[in-house]
Write a protein that holds these residues in place. Structure first.
Motif, PDB file in Angstrom:
ATOM      1  N   SER A  17      37.896  37.464  48.904  1.00  0.00           N
ATOM      2  CA  SER A  17      39.386  37.091  48.450  1.00  0.00           C
ATOM      3  C   SER A  17      39.695  37.135  47.064  1.00  0.00           C
ATOM      4  N   HIS A  76      39.842  40.667  45.876  1.00  0.00           N
ATOM      5  CA  HIS A  76      41.230  41.173  46.490  1.00  0.00           C
ATOM      6  C   HIS A  76      42.471  40.841  45.371  1.00  0.00           C
ATOM      7  N   ARG A  77      42.397  39.506  45.210  1.00  0.00           N
ATOM      8  CA  ARG A  77      43.567  39.090  44.302  1.00  0.00           C
ATOM      9  C   ARG A  77      43.406  39.612  42.674  1.00  0.00           C
ATOM     10  N   THR A 107      44.485  43.422  43.080  1.00  0.00           N
ATOM     11  CA  THR A 107      46.003  43.194  43.049  1.00  0.00           C
ATOM     12  C   THR A 107      46.444  43.092  41.767  1.00  0.00           C
ATOM     13  N   ARG A 108      46.269  42.346  40.927  1.00  0.00           N
ATOM     14  CA  ARG A 108      46.625  42.025  39.528  1.00  0.00           C
ATOM     15  C   ARG A 108      46.449  43.172  38.661  1.00  0.00           C
ATOM     16  N   SER A 134      54.144  43.664  43.804  1.00  0.00           N
ATOM     17  CA  SER A 134      53.473  42.829  44.197  1.00  0.00           C
ATOM     18  C   SER A 134      52.940  43.314  45.686  1.00  0.00           C
ATOM     19  N   GLN A 135      54.077  43.677  46.350  1.00  0.00           N
ATOM     20  CA  GLN A 135      53.540  44.230  47.805  1.00  0.00           C
ATOM     21  C   GLN A 135      53.044  45.532  47.853  1.00  0.00           C
ATOM     22  N   SER A 184      49.326  44.964  46.495  1.00  0.00           N
ATOM     23  CA  SER A 184      48.455  44.337  47.655  1.00  0.00           C
ATOM     24  C   SER A 184      48.222  45.214  48.680  1.00  0.00           C
ATOM     25  N   SER A 227      45.251  47.404  47.215  1.00  0.00           N
ATOM     26  CA  SER A 227      44.293  46.673  47.043  1.00  0.00           C
ATOM     27  C   SER A 227      43.467  46.694  48.438  1.00  0.00           C
ATOM     28  N   SER A 228      44.410  46.506  49.388  1.00  0.00           N
ATOM     29  CA  SER A 228      43.641  46.399  50.689  1.00  0.00           C
ATOM     30  C   SER A 228      43.202  47.681  51.257  1.00  0.00           C
ATOM     31  N   PHE A 284      45.854  45.664  56.938  1.00  0.00           N
ATOM     32  CA  PHE A 284      46.830  44.860  55.934  1.00  0.00           C
ATOM     33  C   PHE A 284      48.127  44.309  56.719  1.00  0.00           C
TER      34      PHE A 284
END
Length: 683
Positions: free
Chosen positions: A179, A182-183, A186-187, A211-212, A215, A218-219, A592
């Motif tokens: 997790s 992943h964050r 994403t950043r 942001s969407q 994410s 990244s996923s 996702f």
């Protein structure tokens, strides 16, 4: 694959990615070796007559030759080692990282020699005879080497994987570590978007979209250990695999039932359908969908003469003139409006409103009174800018609650926002009320292509409570639009047309994730090295995929049917072989989005008709034209859940190609009717 590990971190390159860059560098260094060798032969004797620094000149010329030869030997070794083994056989290329380190270390003495060459040719510290050929060669060599060093630094920065340097320590909790990674990834994606697309307006819409999409990316690529070149190779291999599957399907006669439902007769295809569902009206409204693209579409369609087609509709210095049409955010000459008028063949008086405002979740559209069909037409533009792409990629499923829709309906988040924007613009300006006040007996029709098609469908759902007779003509509607029950609800007022192998009609988060999993499968299943895959792919683009490659590309020992692999509906009854990859199987279960979305409406799928050898011979004898012929069928949304890599996947999505296809089908129908009438007359 997997990613190259060098100097304690990961890079966005694989150990098998060194073949072509090293080969190009080897060729360039060979040319320089010849030039410097000639310079040494011509200038060596002059160095003894130098007033100052002759020994430095000899040291430089001989040293450069030695370094170039050493570099060429190292590059040859790197090419040989990097070309070993299949894509997944990293053990056979285990020495490549060490070789790369040695090559980087060899650049330091080369840099020192380049400094010496710079001092010789661009200063007066060394005073030697000015021989034109030698001085020219050395100057160019020095400049080239400095450029090569800069490109090396830039290349290292380009393939640097930022996440490779991030260390995460949180005990043994793997879920927490995953997790956190992943964050962090994403950043990183958000930061990339802000840097690369800094010209996009920074507002709440752009922040949400960034942001969407970050994410999602990244996923999508989390824990796959894939590098960009693997994705390219995977697309080539997927094309070969899918053609192999198609051949197997034909052998097993599995597509006979599907082809049985296809027809070349428009009358037969539309039998039993409502009167508003017909190809003539679709072709008419497609003109409005293309017109929404404005002047860029005119210039694209008519590369040489487009400017002359726009001139008659351009309004110079319109900023200082009264305009009968409300036009927002066009240029001073109203070029976009000129494109709308030219493509749609509509007068200025009939165009009630035009908006070319284009931001994330805000699409250009126009409202026109179409007297030919007695309808008020709202045409929404498809994707043409980077802002539109971000709207497309904000593809997560979001709740869509409208009167009449089934409960718990979901839809594409970016298109929901775009539909709400257009609805607000219509309501704020009272555009539809004014239009129907002027034309009370007209009907409401929405149309669009691609992103515009999906937005038109959602806008029609929003407007249906007030305008129950609204109709939609959608072209190349994206696959990830509505949940299944909501898509079934739209079949009574939405007609969707797709052509051939259009990839957008198959593109959704789910299909992209399935494609990623299949890509991992074929990469492990491939028995060829990556450079061979690229060479074969170049040949496929020119000459197609030969039959021998359908079998010789794969490892025989890894061809087996997986026990828990989810297969596509088309292959559910077949014996097509698959491959089990542990990593791919683990990733296949990670999704996702929790809701699968589908295209909307009644879907007319027009495909290219493949003629048998007997049909081709008969057509040739009868003197019939040898152009493309088409067949069509009413498809189900489930037919577009698999993203396939096909040669025409991009071309079939273009609106002018859809228009050409529909026009060809209608022309073929007219020809058949004329021939039938002639036969009746003769009888």
């Amino acid at each position: 694959m997997p990613a190259l590990e060098l100097m304690g971190r990961k890079w966005l390159a694989g150990t098998d990615d060194m073949v072509f860059p090293s080969l190009v560098e080897l060729i360039v260094r060979f040319i320089w070796l010849i030039l410097v060798s000639v310079a040494l032969l011509r200038y060596y004797n002059f160095t003894f007559d130098c007033d100052e620094g002759g020994y430095l000149v000899r040291f430089y010329l001989i040293g450069v030759i030695v370094i170039i030869v050493a570099m060429m030997i190292m590059l040859t070794i790197i090419i040989n080692r990097s070309a070993q083994g299949a894509i997944w056989d990293t053990a056979r290329r285990a020495i490549v990282p060490r070789l790369i380190v040695i090559k980087i270390a060899m650049m330091f003495p080369e840099m020192l020699m380049n400094i010496l060459g710079t001092v010789w040719t661009f200063t007066h510290v060394i005073d030697c005879v000015d021989e034109h050929f030698t001085n020219t060669v050395v100057r160019f060599l020095v400049l080239f080497n400095w450029m090569l060093f800069a490109l090396t630094v830039f290349g290292l920065a380009l393939v640097l994987d930022p996440i490779g340097s991030i260390k995460i320590n949180d005990g043994n909790n793997e879920m927490t570590i995953d997790s956190l990674r992943h964050r962090k990834v994403t950043r990183i994606w958000v930061r990339r978007f802000r840097w690369f697309f800094c010209w996009i307006t920074r507002d709440e819409h752009s922040r949400e979209a960034f942001s969407q999409i970050a994410s999602l990316f990244s996923s999508l690529f989390r824990d796959t250990d894939m590098v960009p070149t693997d994705i390219i190779a995977g697309c080539i291999l997927l094309r070969v695999k899918q053609k192999r599957e198609s051949r197997e399907q034909r052998r097993l006669a599995l597509i006979a039932e599907q082809r049985y439902n296809c027809t070349s007769s428009v009358k037969e295809a539309f039998a039993g359908m409502p009167s508003w569902m017909n190809l003539e009206l679709a072709e008419h409204y497609l003109q409005f969908s293309m017109a929404a693209y404005g002047w860029p579409f005119v210039m694209y369609r008519y590369c040489l003469t487009g400017i002359f087609k726009l001139l008659s509709n351009v309004t110079c210095c319109s900023c200082f003139r009264a305009k009968p049409t409300v036009v927002r955010e066009d240029n001073c000459c109203l070029c976009n409006l000129a494109g709308v008028k030219y493509i749609s063949r509509t007068s200025t008086q009939d165009i009630l409103f035009v908006s070319f405002r284009n931001h994330i979740f805000q699409l250009p559209f126009f409202v026109v009174a179409d007297h030919k069909t007695k309808s008020i037409v709202i045409s929404i533009r498809g994707s043409i800018s980077m802002r539109d792409i971000f709207t497309d990629l904000t593809a997560v499923a979001d709740k869509f609650e409208v009167e009449g829709l089934p409960p718990d309906s979901m839809a594409h988040k970016g298109m929901i926002a775009s539909a709400n924007y257009v609805k607000k613009e219509l309501e704020d300006g009272g555009l539809l009320d004014k239009a129907f006040a002027a034309h009370p007996d007209y009907k409401l029709v929405l149309t669009g292509h691609s992103l515009g098609a999906g937005t038109s469908v959602l806008l029609a759902i929003l407007l249906k409570p007030k305008y129950p007779d609204v109709k939609v003509y959608a072209f190349a509607t994206p696959a990830g639009l509505l949940s299944r029950e909501a898509a079934r609800y739209t079949e009574s007022f939405v007609m969707t047309i797709g052509v051939g192998d259009d990839f957008v009609m198959r593109l959704s988060i789910e299909s992209a994730e399935d494609c990623r999993t299949n890509m991992l499968n074929v990469l492990q299943m491939c028995r060829l090295p990556k450079y061979r895959v690229y060479l074969n792919g170049f040949g496929y683009a020119l000459f197609g995929v030969p039959s021998r490659d359908l079998e010789s590309t794969w490892r025989a020992d890894r061809l087996r049917t997986p026990a828990n692999q989810r297969s596509s509906p088309l292959l559910s009854k077949s014996s097509i072989i698959e491959v089990v990859v542990p990593t791919a199987n683990d990733i296949a279960h990670r999704r996702f989005s929790k809701s699968r979305l589908f295209p909307a409406g009644k879907i007319l799928h027009i495909t290219y008709k493949k003629k048998s050898k007997e049909e081709k011979k008969a057509a040739k004898k009868s003197g019939e034209r040898s152009g493309e012929t088409f067949e069509m069928r009413w498809a189900h949304p489930e037919d577009f859940v698999e993203l396939r890599i096909m040669p025409r996947m991009l071309l079939d999505h273009l609106p002018d190609n859809i228009h050409k296809t529909i026009r060809t089908v209608l022309d073929e129908q007219i020809t058949e009717i004329t021939m039938d009438m002639n036969e009746i007359t003769i009888l």
